[in-house]
Design a protein around this motif. Structure first.
Motif, PDB file in Angstrom:
ATOM      1  N   UNK A   1       0.807  -1.221   0.000  1.00  0.00           N
ATOM      2  CA  UNK A   1       0.000   0.000   0.000  1.00  0.00           C
ATOM      3  C   UNK A   1       0.840   1.270   0.000  1.00  0.00           C
ATOM      4  N   UNK A   2       1.978   1.232   0.662  1.00  0.00           N
ATOM      5  CA  UNK A   2       2.756   2.467   0.787  1.00  0.00           C
ATOM      6  C   UNK A   2       4.217   2.177   1.076  1.00  0.00           C
ATOM      7  N   UNK A   3       5.084   2.935   0.435  1.00  0.00           N
ATOM      8  CA  UNK A   3       6.478   3.034   0.861  1.00  0.00           C
ATOM      9  C   UNK A   3       6.491   3.679   2.238  1.00  0.00           C
ATOM     10  N   UNK A   4       5.858   4.841   2.300  1.00  0.00           N
ATOM     11  CA  UNK A   4       5.678   5.568   3.563  1.00  0.00           C
ATOM     12  C   UNK A   4       4.726   6.721   3.281  1.00  0.00           C
ATOM     13  N   UNK A   5       3.654   6.805   4.054  1.00  0.00           N
ATOM     14  CA  UNK A   5       2.630   7.824   3.824  1.00  0.00           C
ATOM     15  C   UNK A   5       2.840   9.066   4.679  1.00  0.00           C
ATOM     16  N   UNK A   6       4.054   9.248   5.200  1.00  0.00           N
ATOM     17  CA  UNK A   6       4.349  10.468   5.952  1.00  0.00           C
ATOM     18  C   UNK A   6       4.373  10.251   7.448  1.00  0.00           C
ATOM     19  N   UNK A   7       4.260  11.332   8.167  1.00  0.00           N
ATOM     20  CA  UNK A   7       4.355  11.274   9.628  1.00  0.00           C
ATOM     21  C   UNK A   7       3.087  10.714  10.258  1.00  0.00           C
ATOM     22  N   UNK A   8       3.255  10.159  11.438  1.00  0.00           N
ATOM     23  CA  UNK A   8       2.132   9.678  12.230  1.00  0.00           C
ATOM     24  C   UNK A   8       1.445  10.897  12.851  1.00  0.00           C
ATOM     25  N   UNK A   9       0.296  11.275  12.278  1.00  0.00           N
ATOM     26  CA  UNK A   9      -0.381  12.499  12.713  1.00  0.00           C
ATOM     27  C   UNK A   9      -0.859  12.391  14.155  1.00  0.00           C
ATOM     28  N   UNK A  10      -1.025  11.180  14.650  1.00  0.00           N
ATOM     29  CA  UNK A  10      -1.480  11.022  16.039  1.00  0.00           C
ATOM     30  C   UNK A  10      -0.470  11.571  17.036  1.00  0.00           C
ATOM     31  N   UNK A  11       0.771  11.779  16.598  1.00  0.00           N
ATOM     32  CA  UNK A  11       1.777  12.356  17.492  1.00  0.00           C
ATOM     33  C   UNK A  11       1.716  13.882  17.532  1.00  0.00           C
ATOM     34  N   UNK A  12       0.974  14.485  16.599  1.00  0.00           N
ATOM     35  CA  UNK A  12       1.007  15.940  16.442  1.00  0.00           C
ATOM     36  C   UNK A  12       0.363  16.744  17.579  1.00  0.00           C
ATOM     37  N   UNK A  13      -0.764  16.300  18.179  1.00  0.00           N
ATOM     38  CA  UNK A  13      -1.407  17.149  19.185  1.00  0.00           C
ATOM     39  C   UNK A  13      -0.481  17.623  20.303  1.00  0.00           C
ATOM     40  N   UNK A  14       0.458  16.791  20.696  1.00  0.00           N
ATOM     41  CA  UNK A  14       1.387  17.180  21.764  1.00  0.00           C
ATOM     42  C   UNK A  14       2.484  18.121  21.279  1.00  0.00           C
ATOM     43  N   UNK A  15       2.517  18.361  19.955  1.00  0.00           N
ATOM     44  CA  UNK A  15       3.576  19.186  19.386  1.00  0.00           C
ATOM     45  C   UNK A  15       3.084  20.541  18.918  1.00  0.00           C
ATOM     46  N   UNK A  16       1.815  20.846  19.131  1.00  0.00           N
ATOM     47  CA  UNK A  16       1.265  22.121  18.690  1.00  0.00           C
ATOM     48  C   UNK A  16       1.735  23.246  19.603  1.00  0.00           C
ATOM     49  N   UNK A  17       1.927  24.418  19.026  1.00  0.00           N
ATOM     50  CA  UNK A  17       2.388  25.560  19.802  1.00  0.00           C
ATOM     51  C   UNK A  17       3.853  25.854  19.536  1.00  0.00           C
ATOM     52  N   UNK A  18       4.233  27.085  19.786  1.00  0.00           N
ATOM     53  CA  UNK A  18       5.596  27.527  19.517  1.00  0.00           C
ATOM     54  C   UNK A  18       6.601  26.797  20.401  1.00  0.00           C
ATOM     55  N   UNK A  19       7.726  26.422  19.787  1.00  0.00           N
ATOM     56  CA  UNK A  19       8.825  25.859  20.554  1.00  0.00           C
ATOM     57  C   UNK A  19       8.717  24.380  20.859  1.00  0.00           C
ATOM     58  N   UNK A  20       7.795  23.658  20.178  1.00  0.00           N
ATOM     59  CA  UNK A  20       7.626  22.236  20.473  1.00  0.00           C
ATOM     60  C   UNK A  20       8.044  21.330  19.320  1.00  0.00           C
ATOM     61  N   UNK A  21       7.594  21.646  18.104  1.00  0.00           N
ATOM     62  CA  UNK A  21       7.774  20.722  16.989  1.00  0.00           C
ATOM     63  C   UNK A  21       9.254  20.471  16.678  1.00  0.00           C
ATOM     64  N   UNK A  22      10.088  21.484  16.812  1.00  0.00           N
ATOM     65  CA  UNK A  22      11.503  21.294  16.478  1.00  0.00           C
ATOM     66  C   UNK A  22      12.197  20.392  17.487  1.00  0.00           C
ATOM     67  N   UNK A  23      12.164  20.695  18.774  1.00  0.00           N
ATOM     68  CA  UNK A  23      12.864  19.803  19.712  1.00  0.00           C
ATOM     69  C   UNK A  23      12.212  18.434  19.859  1.00  0.00           C
ATOM     70  N   UNK A  24      10.895  18.334  19.639  1.00  0.00           N
ATOM     71  CA  UNK A  24      10.202  17.070  19.851  1.00  0.00           C
ATOM     72  C   UNK A  24      10.235  16.161  18.626  1.00  0.00           C
TER      73      UNK A  24
END
Length: 261
Positions: free
Chosen positions: A59-82
């Motif tokens: 079905x896929x080589x890879x369909x991208x990032x696991x979006x379920x991990x995103x809610x904890x990364x919202x907001x400034x200063x989170x996505x880069x270090x996390x």
């Protein structure tokens, strides 16, 4: 060898690394950690002469990032270090892998999956493959090197079309644009990648590594400096056993028997 979300094995100089997170092999933090462990081992192994990167299933080589991990990364200063800092470090290890690399793509290559594929020297896709960077539809943009590596492959205008609209392109368009190297019948991308890898594994490996490094200089340095540095690489390659064998075989009118050192 099996390491949860990443499987790998080496046969006759070809290392195959498989993303194994069904059904779509999405990138998780755990997958990135496993890749970070595996890649240096294969880079340093003298028995590995070529790397194939592929995804489990059809079905896929890879369909991208696991979006379920995103809610904890919202907001400034989170996505880069996390996420992004480490993920880019890992993807960079693929991009800078010292030996030839081939992405064997079946099914979807979306988002971070396409960003990972374009870290490889060659991309082989099947006719049904769809490739896209849909991050804009989440209100963001590609953050794992796609804005740089995809743009270098296909040019600014086409890269903007892919990233601004977020719509996937088909395999024939990807080939026309120079995003991929080969389009093959459905189900054959891994077989074709394996055949390519075996051909490369029979080449003088040190010369391939030096050539790859010389090509990379064209992006890193001004022209005169890059050319000067390639001469140092040439000086090194002329001191290899494989160079001596290549010259010997030429005069003997024989096929060279490279020892890959």
């Amino acid at each position: 060898m099996i390491s949860e979300q990443v499987e790998w094995h080496v046969v006759e100089g070809v290392a195959t690394v498989t993303l194994n997170n069904p059904p779509l092999n999405v990138v998780t933090l755990e997958m990135s950690r496993k890749l970070d462990e595996v890649l240096p081992i294969l880079a340093e192994d003298p028995g590995v002469r070529v790397l194939i990167l592929t995804g489990a299933g059809e079905r896929a080589f890879c369909a991208g990032s696991d979006i379920s991990e995103f809610p904890n990364m919202l907001g400034r200063g989170k996505i880069v270090p996390m996420k992004l800092e480490f993920e880019n470090q890992v993807y960079g290890k693929v991009a800078k892998f010292p030996k030839p690399t081939i992405a064997a793509v079946t099914g979807l290559a979306y988002g971070g999956g396409l960003e990972l594929a374009v870290c490889c020297d060659f991309i082989v896709v099947d006719e049904a493959t769809r490739l896209g960077l849909p991050e804009i539809k989440l209100g963001v943009f590609p953050g794992s090197g796609g804005t740089v590596r995809v743009t270098r492959r296909i040019g600014e205008s086409r890269a903007k079309e892919m990233m601004f609209y977020g719509e996937p392109i088909d395999a024939s368009t990807a080939l026309l644009w120079g995003l991929v190297n080969r389009v093959v019948p459905v189900g054959q991308s891994r077989d074709v990648a394996q055949a390519m890898a075996q051909g490369l594994a029979g080449q003088p490996n040190r010369a391939l590594q030096f050539c790859k490094a010389a090509i990379a200089l064209s992006y890193a340095l001004p022209e005169d400096e890059a050319i000067r540095d390639t001469m140092d690489l040439s000086d090194q390659v002329f001191d290899t056993e494989d160079c001596r064998e290549g010259v010997r075989a030429f005069f003997a009118k024989e096929k060279p028997r490279f020892k890959h050192r």
